[in-house]
Design a protein around this motif. Sequence first.
Motif: not given
Length: 247
Positions: A61-74
């Motif tokens: 991960f290089s951003s907070r946005h990506a973290i949110d999107a990852y767990f939302l997609m999961a």
Amino acid sequence: MTVNKILISQKEPTNTSPYVSLTEKYGVRIDFEPFYSIEPLSSREFRAQRINFLDYTAVVFSSRHAIDAYFLMADDLRIKIPETMKYFCTTEAVAMYLQKHIVFRKRKIFYGNGTPQSVIDLIGAKHKGERFLITTSDNSKPEAMTRLFDEKGLDYTTVVLVKSVSNDIKGLDPASYDMIVFYNPSDVESLYKNFPGFTQGDIRFISYGRSIVKAMEDAGLQIAVKAPSPEHRSVAGAIESYLKDNQ
């Protein structure tokens, strides 16, 4: 030409003191307006990449946005991320943000100093056998990271999790500003989407970051100051440098 009004294409920062100082010293007005927003991909857009989170044992991960999107997609796909998943983050701030989604102490989380090389150093020999998923955005260029992964012979796949969406800024009048600061290629895209007939005229542009320079040059925009640089380490510093020489 004198600069009276400056537009910065981001949200107003928490610490406005550098800009207040510029306002007081040079008598300029500084406005903040984000030109685009970051949104997670839809499930349909994600599925088109044919990525299965469970095929990987580590995520970068290089951003907070990506973290949110990852767990939302999961959640959307009803995927339970295993307790054994390892997380490699480019900075401590990004790593700490994982606490929003997971119990920090129960997971294996590693963070670097902001550079791709620091992530590679974290992986080292101990984690080289992992299958890595490198998260990106629709307009990011992950080559600096993937080149190092290739050099080390690491098993990885890149995945786009977030996209840039132009904000409706038609209420703005770009021509009323003497200077505009851009950070991201999406700023340029949003500018011309909202104002198809835009012409630069006497507007001075400041670019901040490497990726924005090519986008601005491709659009035919002339850049007055490029930052960061040894002379201009911050946006406020770049603005002051120009004002000092031209006011």
